[in-house]
Motif scaffolding. Structure first.
Motif, short mmCIF file in Angstrom:
data_model
loop_
_atom_site.label_atom_id
_atom_site.label_comp_id
_atom_site.label_asym_id
_atom_site.label_seq_id
_atom_site.Cartn_x
_atom_site.Cartn_y
_atom_site.Cartn_z
N TYR A 91 45.72 94.37 62.82
CA TYR A 91 45.60 94.99 63.72
C TYR A 91 45.81 94.72 65.34
CZ TYR A 91 44.09 99.22 61.32
OH TYR A 91 43.63 100.13 60.05
N THR B 162 40.90 101.78 67.04
CA THR B 162 41.93 101.89 68.01
C THR B 162 42.55 102.12 69.47
OG1 THR B 162 42.73 103.53 66.16
CG2 THR B 162 43.24 101.27 65.34
N PHE C 155 48.68 104.48 63.80
CA PHE C 155 48.63 103.02 63.51
C PHE C 155 48.00 103.12 61.95
CE2 PHE C 155 46.82 102.40 67.43
CZ PHE C 155 46.09 101.40 67.91
N ASP D 36 49.86 101.90 73.70
CA ASP D 36 51.04 102.35 73.97
C ASP D 36 50.91 103.26 72.65
OD1 ASP D 36 50.62 99.81 72.48
OD2 ASP D 36 51.83 100.25 71.65
N ALA D 37 49.94 103.31 71.34
CA ALA D 37 50.29 103.67 70.68
C ALA D 37 50.21 105.38 70.98
CB ALA D 37 49.32 103.32 69.34
N ALA E 155 49.63 95.10 66.92
CA ALA E 155 49.17 96.45 68.03
C ALA E 155 48.12 96.63 69.06
CB ALA E 155 49.20 97.16 66.83
N CYS E 156 47.16 95.69 69.09
CA CYS E 156 45.91 96.60 70.24
C CYS E 156 46.42 95.16 70.60
CB CYS E 156 44.57 95.75 69.29
SG CYS E 156 44.20 97.06 68.02
N GLY F 257 48.95 98.26 60.91
CA GLY F 257 48.55 98.96 62.01
C GLY F 257 49.62 98.62 63.46
N CYS F 258 51.17 99.10 63.02
CA CYS F 258 51.88 98.62 63.35
C CYS F 258 52.54 99.43 64.98
CB CYS F 258 53.73 98.36 63.06
SG CYS F 258 54.09 99.97 62.17
N GLY F 259 51.61 100.72 64.88
CA GLY F 259 51.77 101.76 65.79
C GLY F 259 52.49 102.58 65.95
N SER F 260 53.57 103.00 64.72
CA SER F 260 54.50 103.76 64.90
C SER F 260 54.17 104.98 64.07
CB SER F 260 55.28 102.76 63.77
OG SER F 260 55.76 102.61 62.45
N LYS G 56 48.80 94.76 72.95
CA LYS G 56 49.94 95.52 73.81
C LYS G 56 49.12 95.42 75.48
CE LYS G 56 52.76 95.52 70.44
NZ LYS G 56 53.18 96.91 70.37
#
Length: 331
Positions: A324, A282, A7, A286-287, A327-328, A11-14, A330
């Motif tokens: 977030y 978080t 994150f 998926d992350a 990203a949270c 907060g994009c999870g990449s 999904k």
């Protein structure tokens, strides 16, 4: 110990590290290799997204994946792990339901030169040397954040004391144990707030709701319950629903029950935005799945990876929930 941020500030999870490029660069060397997942079943909403992400990520690089599900069933997990060892894949990924019960099988895998990586937990102490690596969330931080959410919420209500309950995931795993150890350590800094009950909800929202209802009734004549930790957002939501059924107010605005979760879900984000839930953290599925894929690909291509690989996690409250939310959501 390696730490990779899934994150970022947005907060994009990449990932912000270079490990994705490294893994991608070795993609041709992993094509055709075989990985067996011995993981929690898709009946669990977190596991469903987590497993799908890992399978999709590995298959995108040409890895052949076998997925053996055990919906938090210890006997089935051991059976699946035995089957995986017998097939002698290039790698077994195991997400434990009961750490200690897996020790003999992990020792067997090492004896037969079948590499095993533990993910979303860590192995029992007796099997640390029998696994190739651990890929995990920073579970201790998740527990610390949950306690911080509760303390901050109670203080915002002007409460100088309060009874707290915690309903955990599978208690036979380090996943729950590490969170609760950190949760208790953080609460110990505020002795006027009392952790009066810790119950095993086994990552089950129906069981969580039942336990919460029982505890609300049990403590009605003992000062009531002022705060609750549901170890996943969908468990926190079950606590919220039970509180509503019991006629209890929720959130700081109503000087009601302070609820926190972990394992952020869309339902948790929605509850924070509506004021029913104070916070979460978080560890979106998926992350976490992407984090596993990164390290698994590096291992499969022959790179030496650290023994312990922890994903960095972040605390979420109404102050930063917008950061977030995507990203949270999904799962």
């Amino acid at each position: 110990m390696a730490v990779i941020t899934m994150f970022g500030l947005a907060g994009c999870g990449s990932s912000s590290s270079g490990s994705t490029k490294s893994a991608a660069g070795g993609a041709s060397s992993v094509a055709g290799k075989q990985v067996t997942l011995v993981h929690c079943g898709d009946v669990n909403p977190w596991c469903a997204v987590y497993n799908k992400t890992i399978i999709k990520g590995l298959q995108a690089k040409g890895v052949k994946v076998t997925y053996l599900q055990d919906p938090f069933d210890v006997s089935l997990e051991i059976q699946n792990l035995q089957s995986a060892i017998a097939s002698h894949p290039n790698l077994i990924l195991v997400s434990p339901t009961d750490d200690d019960s897996l020790v003999p099988s992990l020792q067997q895998a090492k004896a037969q030169n079948v590499p095993v990586i533990i993910d979303n937990s860590r192995p029992a102490a007796a099997a640390v040397n029998d696994v190739s690596a651990t890929i995990d969330a920073d579970q201790s931080s998740l527990g610390t954040y949950a306690a911080q959410n509760i303390v901050e919420g109670l203080k915002a209500e002007g409460r100088t004391s309060g009874n707290i309950i915690a309903i955990t995931g599978a208690d036979a795993t380090a996943t729950s144990g590490d969170r609760m150890t950190a949760f208790k350590a953080e609460l110990a800094k505020y002795p006027s707030y009392k952790l009066v009950e810790v119950k095993n909800g086994n990552w089950d929202p129906a069981l969580t709701g039942k336990i919460a209802s029982q505890l609300f009734a049990q403590y009605q004549s003992k000062g009531g319950i002022q705060a609750a930790y549901g170890m996943a957002d969908y468990m926190a939501n079950a606590v919220i629903q039970s509180a509503q059924q019991a006629g209890l107010p929720l959130g700081v605005a109503k000087k009601g029950l302070i609820v926190t979760g972990s394992n952020c879900f869309k339902v948790g984000i929605d509850n924070i935005q509506s004021g029913k839930q104070f916070g979460t953290a978080t560890q979106a599925p998926d992350a976490e799945g992407q984090f596993v894929v990164q390290w698994a690909l590096k291992f499969l291509q022959g790179d030496k990876i650290p023994k312990t690989n922890l994903n960095k996690e972040y605390r979420v409250t109404d102050k930063n929930v917008a950061q977030y939310a995507a990203a949270c959501s999904k799962a």
